[in-house]
Design a protein around this motif. Structure first.
Motif, short mmCIF file in Angstrom:
data_model
loop_
_atom_site.label_atom_id
_atom_site.label_comp_id
_atom_site.label_asym_id
_atom_site.label_seq_id
_atom_site.Cartn_x
_atom_site.Cartn_y
_atom_site.Cartn_z
N VAL A 1 -18.52 -9.40 43.45
CA VAL A 1 -19.94 -9.52 43.75
C VAL A 1 -20.69 -9.87 42.47
O VAL A 1 -20.27 -9.49 41.38
N ALA B 1 -26.11 -7.71 42.16
CA ALA B 1 -25.84 -7.00 43.41
C ALA B 1 -25.10 -5.69 43.14
O ALA B 1 -25.37 -4.66 43.77
N TRP B 2 -24.16 -5.71 42.20
CA TRP B 2 -23.42 -4.49 41.85
C TRP B 2 -24.37 -3.46 41.23
O TRP B 2 -24.34 -2.28 41.58
N SER B 3 -25.24 -3.91 40.34
CA SER B 3 -26.22 -3.01 39.73
C SER B 3 -27.15 -2.41 40.77
O SER B 3 -27.48 -1.22 40.71
N ALA B 4 -27.58 -3.22 41.74
CA ALA B 4 -28.46 -2.72 42.80
C ALA B 4 -27.73 -1.66 43.64
O ALA B 4 -28.33 -0.64 44.00
N LEU B 5 -26.45 -1.88 43.93
CA LEU B 5 -25.68 -0.89 44.69
C LEU B 5 -25.61 0.42 43.93
O LEU B 5 -25.87 1.49 44.48
N LEU B 6 -25.25 0.36 42.65
CA LEU B 6 -25.15 1.58 41.85
C LEU B 6 -26.49 2.30 41.76
O LEU B 6 -26.54 3.53 41.86
N SER B 7 -27.57 1.56 41.61
CA SER B 7 -28.89 2.17 41.53
C SER B 7 -29.25 2.88 42.83
O SER B 7 -29.83 3.96 42.82
N SER B 8 -28.87 2.29 43.95
CA SER B 8 -29.19 2.90 45.25
C SER B 8 -28.37 4.17 45.50
O SER B 8 -28.77 5.01 46.29
N LEU B 9 -27.23 4.31 44.82
CA LEU B 9 -26.37 5.49 45.02
C LEU B 9 -26.76 6.65 44.11
O LEU B 9 -26.30 7.77 44.32
N ARG B 10 -27.55 6.39 43.12
CA ARG B 10 -27.93 7.45 42.15
C ARG B 10 -29.02 8.33 42.67
O ARG B 10 -29.78 8.19 43.44
#
Length: 61
Positions: free
Chosen positions: A48, A52-61
């Motif tokens: 990815v 997009a990877w950064s956005a995923l990680l941010s949403s999981l924090r």
């Protein structure tokens, strides 16, 4: 992934020492982040774009 193959690493939060470990491995390239199942590394990976990877990680924090 280019340049002789990706360099895969596991998260420091990995639970690889447990009986039912659930861990992914990640490899970084110039334009993408690749993710694969550490129990089945030969099964392929999902790549990815970094944003997009950064956005995923941010949403999981």
């Amino acid at each position: 992934m280019t340049g002789g193959g990706p360099r895969w690493f596991k998260s420091s939060h990995s639970d690889a020492g447990t009986e039912h470990s659930t861990c992914v491995e990640v490899a970084l390239d110039t334009g993408s982040t690749a993710v694969r199942d550490s129990k089945a590394p030969g099964a392929g990976h999902l790549a990815v774009p970094h944003p997009a990877w950064s956005a995923l990680l941010s949403s999981l924090r």
